[in-house]
Design a protein around this motif. Sequence first.
Motif, PDB file in Angstrom:
ATOM      1  N   PHE A  18       0.858  -1.179   0.000  1.00 11.39           N
ATOM      2  CA  PHE A  18       0.000   0.000   0.000  1.00 11.39           C
ATOM      3  C   PHE A  18       0.897   1.234   0.000  1.00 11.39           C
TER       4      PHE A  18
ATOM      5  N   SER B 118       1.353   5.622  -0.585  1.00  9.32           N
ATOM      6  CA  SER B 118       0.874   6.999  -0.699  1.00  9.32           C
ATOM      7  C   SER B 118       2.090   7.921  -0.739  1.00  9.32           C
TER       8      SER B 118
ATOM      9  N   GLY C 252      -4.309   9.615   2.331  1.00 12.06           N
ATOM     10  CA  GLY C 252      -3.910   8.252   1.999  1.00 12.06           C
ATOM     11  C   GLY C 252      -2.942   7.679   3.006  1.00 12.06           C
TER      12      GLY C 252
ATOM     13  N   GLU D 220      -4.754   6.880   6.225  1.00 17.53           N
ATOM     14  CA  GLU D 220      -5.594   5.689   6.084  1.00 17.53           C
ATOM     15  C   GLU D 220      -4.754   4.412   6.118  1.00 17.53           C
TER      16      GLU D 220
ATOM     17  N   LEU E  16      -3.128   4.678  -2.447  1.00 17.82           N
ATOM     18  CA  LEU E  16      -4.252   5.371  -1.810  1.00 17.82           C
ATOM     19  C   LEU E  16      -4.096   6.838  -2.175  1.00 17.82           C
TER      20      LEU E  16
ATOM     21  N   ASN F 156      -5.509   2.439  -8.160  1.00 25.66           N
ATOM     22  CA  ASN F 156      -5.620   3.538  -7.206  1.00 25.66           C
ATOM     23  C   ASN F 156      -6.948   3.461  -6.456  1.00 25.66           C
ATOM     24  N   ILE F 157      -6.878   3.576  -5.122  1.00 29.48           N
ATOM     25  CA  ILE F 157      -8.053   3.479  -4.249  1.00 29.48           C
ATOM     26  C   ILE F 157      -8.446   4.876  -3.762  1.00 29.48           C
TER      27      ILE F 157
ATOM     28  N   THR G 167      -9.587   7.942  -1.408  1.00 26.31           N
ATOM     29  CA  THR G 167      -9.269   8.402  -0.050  1.00 26.31           C
ATOM     30  C   THR G 167     -10.394   9.234   0.551  1.00 26.31           C
TER      31      THR G 167
ATOM     32  N   SER H  62     -12.377   4.324   3.730  1.00 21.15           N
ATOM     33  CA  SER H  62     -11.157   3.910   3.022  1.00 21.15           C
ATOM     34  C   SER H  62     -10.313   2.985   3.888  1.00 21.15           C
TER      35      SER H  62
ATOM     36  N   ILE I 149      -9.193  -1.033   3.058  1.00 18.77           N
ATOM     37  CA  ILE I 149      -7.865  -1.650   3.132  1.00 18.77           C
ATOM     38  C   ILE I 149      -7.917  -2.938   3.944  1.00 18.77           C
TER      39      ILE I 149
END
Length: 410
Positions: free
Chosen positions: A76, A78, A146, A149, A198, A372-373, A375, A395, A399
């Motif tokens: 993960f 950011s 991000g 999170e 993120l 891409n997720i 936020t 968010s 995860i």
Amino acid sequence: MTDTVLDRLLRYVVIDTQSDASSPAQPSTEKQKDLGRVLVGELLAMGLDDAHMDEHGNVYATVPSNTSKDVPVICFCSHMDTAPDFTGTNVKPNIVKDYQGGDIQLTGDTSRVIRMSEHPELRNQIGHDIVTTDGTTLLGADDKAGIAEIMTAAQILIENPDIKHGAIRLLFTTDEEIGRGADKVDLAKLGAAFGYTLDGSTIGEIEDETFSADGVEIEITGVAQHPGTSKGVMENAIKIAADIIARLPKDMAPETTDGRQGFIHPTGITGSMDKARLSFIIRDFVNDELTQMEALLQQIAEEVLAAYPGSTMRFTVTEQYRNMKEVLDRHPEIMDNLMEAARRVGLEPVTHSIRGGTDGSRLSFMGLPCPNIYTGGHSYHSPLEWISRQDMEKSVATIVELVKVWEERA
């Protein structure tokens, strides 16, 4: 130290981490390491003993596997820097608790208002706690939300060993906002099979496609002559550059395109009588279309130069990143598992194309396929930036569910 995702965001955004495209160093600004050191300290306090920051400011850490299954190692990621577009110095975050609709007037610069008419997503935020700036800076939720999170999800996994998961790598990069976020990432050290950035926006929107991107530099050498004796001799490089700009198609500009349309965008011009330089970014979702726009730009420049027989130019194209969908489509399980995780937290996922890029664009082509997720952030790079606490929590939950899905399906 408090550990909610909101507490983390408020801690991180007050640290100035703005990057600087004019600096050749990486990180481009040493102050990005200020946040890196904070993150390393918090990761070590969680018990992640391998947490460290390298000389480029990138932060690495591992949440160890707690399952006997052979689960792919997931990363993960950011970025720590904030955009150079608007100041990130002396950020003063404000919280609008239990938002009940209407415009939000900012407190530091009262001329700035987050209007519902311009931010329709606010209609989905009734009852939420909204974090804004005071209007004098950007917030930096891009991408400190991000980071907050990912850090919060890591804390949850460590404190709840009953949640089974494979090894999870955490990566926080520098200089993403100036296109260098993946330049110094050590993928061998990272050791992940797949990744997720993120760095998105509206919850539920999953981004599996970016622009393909190139940069173009046009260097013009004119003919200098004293203006008093220049008739028939001078060829002013500034005017040549201006002629090129004037001939750009009006329907291929960022301000006239949307959706899947690409653009030719001049980003810089410098010059004197004898020399001038033009900088462009070229963007499209389809590589062939990108190439065609570059050919069009070169044709325009050559046609302009034909009227200046004593002048010359150098036309240089530099590849910046490519559409990550090309890579992600070869690994459908990455998106399938993410879509399942989003559904488990009560969202109906929507795939979305980014009119831009993320670290995931470069990482995907470096060997780490990386969608891409969301936020929860909105209006990035501006003093009207805002984000909801509840959306950040969603968010975080995504995860946690995502690592569970990978473990279950291993």
